[in-house]
Design a protein around this motif. Structure first.
Motif, PDB file in Angstrom:
ATOM      1  N   PHE A 197      32.773  32.965  43.887  1.00 41.28           N
ATOM      2  CA  PHE A 197      32.319  31.846  42.609  1.00 41.28           C
ATOM      3  C   PHE A 197      31.253  32.132  41.805  1.00 41.28           C
ATOM      4  O   PHE A 197      30.409  32.987  42.220  1.00 41.28           O
ATOM      5  N   LYS A 202      32.820  27.651  40.285  1.00 38.41           N
ATOM      6  CA  LYS A 202      34.343  28.084  39.928  1.00 38.41           C
ATOM      7  C   LYS A 202      34.694  29.144  40.281  1.00 38.41           C
ATOM      8  O   LYS A 202      33.928  30.196  40.312  1.00 38.41           O
ATOM      9  N   PRO A 203      35.933  29.374  40.779  1.00 32.98           N
ATOM     10  CA  PRO A 203      36.371  30.806  41.367  1.00 32.98           C
ATOM     11  C   PRO A 203      36.490  31.777  40.210  1.00 32.98           C
ATOM     12  O   PRO A 203      36.484  31.534  38.906  1.00 32.98           O
ATOM     13  N   ALA A 204      35.547  32.769  40.493  1.00 34.72           N
ATOM     14  CA  ALA A 204      35.212  33.810  39.593  1.00 34.72           C
ATOM     15  C   ALA A 204      35.676  35.377  40.191  1.00 34.72           C
ATOM     16  O   ALA A 204      35.827  36.352  39.003  1.00 34.72           O
ATOM     17  N   ARG A 206      38.018  38.403  40.514  1.00 28.67           N
ATOM     18  CA  ARG A 206      38.997  38.931  39.651  1.00 28.67           C
ATOM     19  C   ARG A 206      39.508  40.351  40.043  1.00 28.67           C
ATOM     20  O   ARG A 206      38.570  40.985  40.599  1.00 28.67           O
ATOM     21  N   HIS A 221      32.084  40.082  41.100  1.00 36.25           N
ATOM     22  CA  HIS A 221      33.261  39.182  41.212  1.00 36.25           C
ATOM     23  C   HIS A 221      34.192  40.158  40.858  1.00 36.25           C
ATOM     24  O   HIS A 221      35.333  39.327  40.889  1.00 36.25           O
ATOM     25  N   GLN A 222      34.292  41.456  40.887  1.00 37.02           N
ATOM     26  CA  GLN A 222      35.354  42.075  40.558  1.00 37.02           C
ATOM     27  C   GLN A 222      35.909  42.987  41.666  1.00 37.02           C
ATOM     28  O   GLN A 222      34.840  43.794  42.262  1.00 37.02           O
ATOM     29  N   ASP A 237      45.310  38.460  42.638  1.00 39.35           N
ATOM     30  CA  ASP A 237      44.370  37.641  41.673  1.00 39.35           C
ATOM     31  C   ASP A 237      44.685  36.177  41.537  1.00 39.35           C
ATOM     32  O   ASP A 237      43.978  35.174  41.625  1.00 39.35           O
ATOM     33  N   LYS A 238      46.038  35.745  41.459  1.00 38.01           N
ATOM     34  CA  LYS A 238      46.358  34.466  40.972  1.00 38.01           C
ATOM     35  C   LYS A 238      46.385  33.633  42.329  1.00 38.01           C
ATOM     36  O   LYS A 238      45.908  32.509  42.495  1.00 38.01           O
ATOM     37  N   GLN A 241      42.918  32.663  42.799  1.00 38.59           N
ATOM     38  CA  GLN A 241      42.470  31.527  42.089  1.00 38.59           C
ATOM     39  C   GLN A 241      42.959  30.119  42.450  1.00 38.59           C
ATOM     40  O   GLN A 241      42.252  29.170  42.274  1.00 38.59           O
ATOM     41  N   PHE A 242      44.327  30.326  42.880  1.00 37.00           N
ATOM     42  CA  PHE A 242      44.891  29.104  43.468  1.00 37.00           C
ATOM     43  C   PHE A 242      44.290  28.502  44.610  1.00 37.00           C
ATOM     44  O   PHE A 242      43.961  27.406  44.612  1.00 37.00           O
ATOM     45  N   GLY A 245      40.640  27.123  44.312  1.00 39.32           N
ATOM     46  CA  GLY A 245      40.415  26.263  42.973  1.00 39.32           C
ATOM     47  C   GLY A 245      40.832  24.822  43.585  1.00 39.32           C
ATOM     48  O   GLY A 245      40.909  24.347  44.984  1.00 39.32           O
TER      49      GLY A 245
END
Length: 261
Positions: A197, A202-204, A206, A221-222, A237-238, A241-242, A245
């Motif tokens: 985060f 917030k989700p960061a 990636r 964050h990467q 990645d998605k 995030q889901f 979140g």
């Protein structure tokens, strides 16, 4: 014996053999089902322990069960409220089954469904590693679609609810040597120490193509993308995030931060 009678008798014998075989196969499936369920549970426990950095790969079934019961505490969470609930037994509750039940889940569409899971269960099970009565790490179930399949796995975070302990998938059907590299120990070793985060919570996290630049302020964050597996990388990645979140564990993690761990 006429040719017609011979053909009829052959067909009757074939039918009888098929029926007997079906009975044996059905009986074997029923008798083996408890074993299959226990093996799936054991695989999940092994995955949870591995992601939490506990135990050894060579542990026996009994050692896995004993270590899991002594170090891992399971709780059911209401994803809508972010609260724990005692309405379901965490040892037997099946979130994936609940996701198929309209009474226990909700349909997702469009931008809501970035993980491409179609339905999200209202209740799910989280796992806590405790040390001296305090939270040491938290293990969250995650899933989402890659290239060929839905990837089912866990992400483990430290008690700060931000720093990654590990990420791993226990079930998927991605292409070996490409998307299947989500199982590669070298790729999984890139995750510990990363932060999920940003400063606003917030989700960061990636996954980036071309390699992470250590000099980049966002490097914490990467994580490097999988070589030659863009769609699987995007899927991971998605799904993160889901689940990190508001549709996933966002409300739950916010409650934990407020209450303190």
């Amino acid at each position: 014996m006429s040719k017609k009678e011979s053909t009829s008798r052959t067909l009757l014998v074939a039918l009888a053999v098929s029926l007997v075989s079906s009975v044996f196969v059905a009986g074997a499936a029923v008798s083996l089902k408890p074993v299959q369920i226990e093996n799936r549970q054991l695989d999940k426990q092994r995955s949870i322990l591995a992601i939490a950095g506990l135990g050894e790969a060579s542990m026996s079934s009994r050692e896995i069960k004993d270590l899991f019961s002594s170090r891992i505490k399971a709780r059911v969470v209401d994803l809508e409220t972010g609260e724990y609930t005692d309405a379901y037994d965490p040892n037997v509750f099946d979130p994936l089954k609940a996701a198929k039940d309209p009474k226990l889940s909700e349909a997702l569409a469009g931008e809501q469904d970035i993980a491409l899971i179609k339905r999200r269960e209202r209740f799910t099970t989280v796992y806590m590693v405790e040390q001296d009565g305090r939270l040491d790490s938290l293990i969250l179930p995650v899933r989402g679609y890659g290239l060929w399949s839905t990837l089912h796995g866990f992400v483990a975070v430290k008690s700060d609810l931000n720093t990654v302990v590990g990420l791993g998938f226990y079930q998927h059907a991605e292409t070996p040597g490409l998307g299947g590299e989500v199982d590669n120990p070298k790729w999984k070793a890139l995750w510990p120490g990363k932060t999920l985060f940003d400063e606003q919570g917030k989700p960061a996290i990636r996954i980036v193509k071309g390699g992470v630049d250590p000099a980049n302020p966002e490097a914490t964050h990467q994580v490097d993308a999988l070589a030659g597996a863009t769609l699987t990388s995007n899927g991971v990645d998605k799904l993160l995030q889901f689940w990190l979140g508001e549709q996933g564990f966002g409300p739950f993690l916010a409650k934990l931060r407020t209450q303190g761990v």
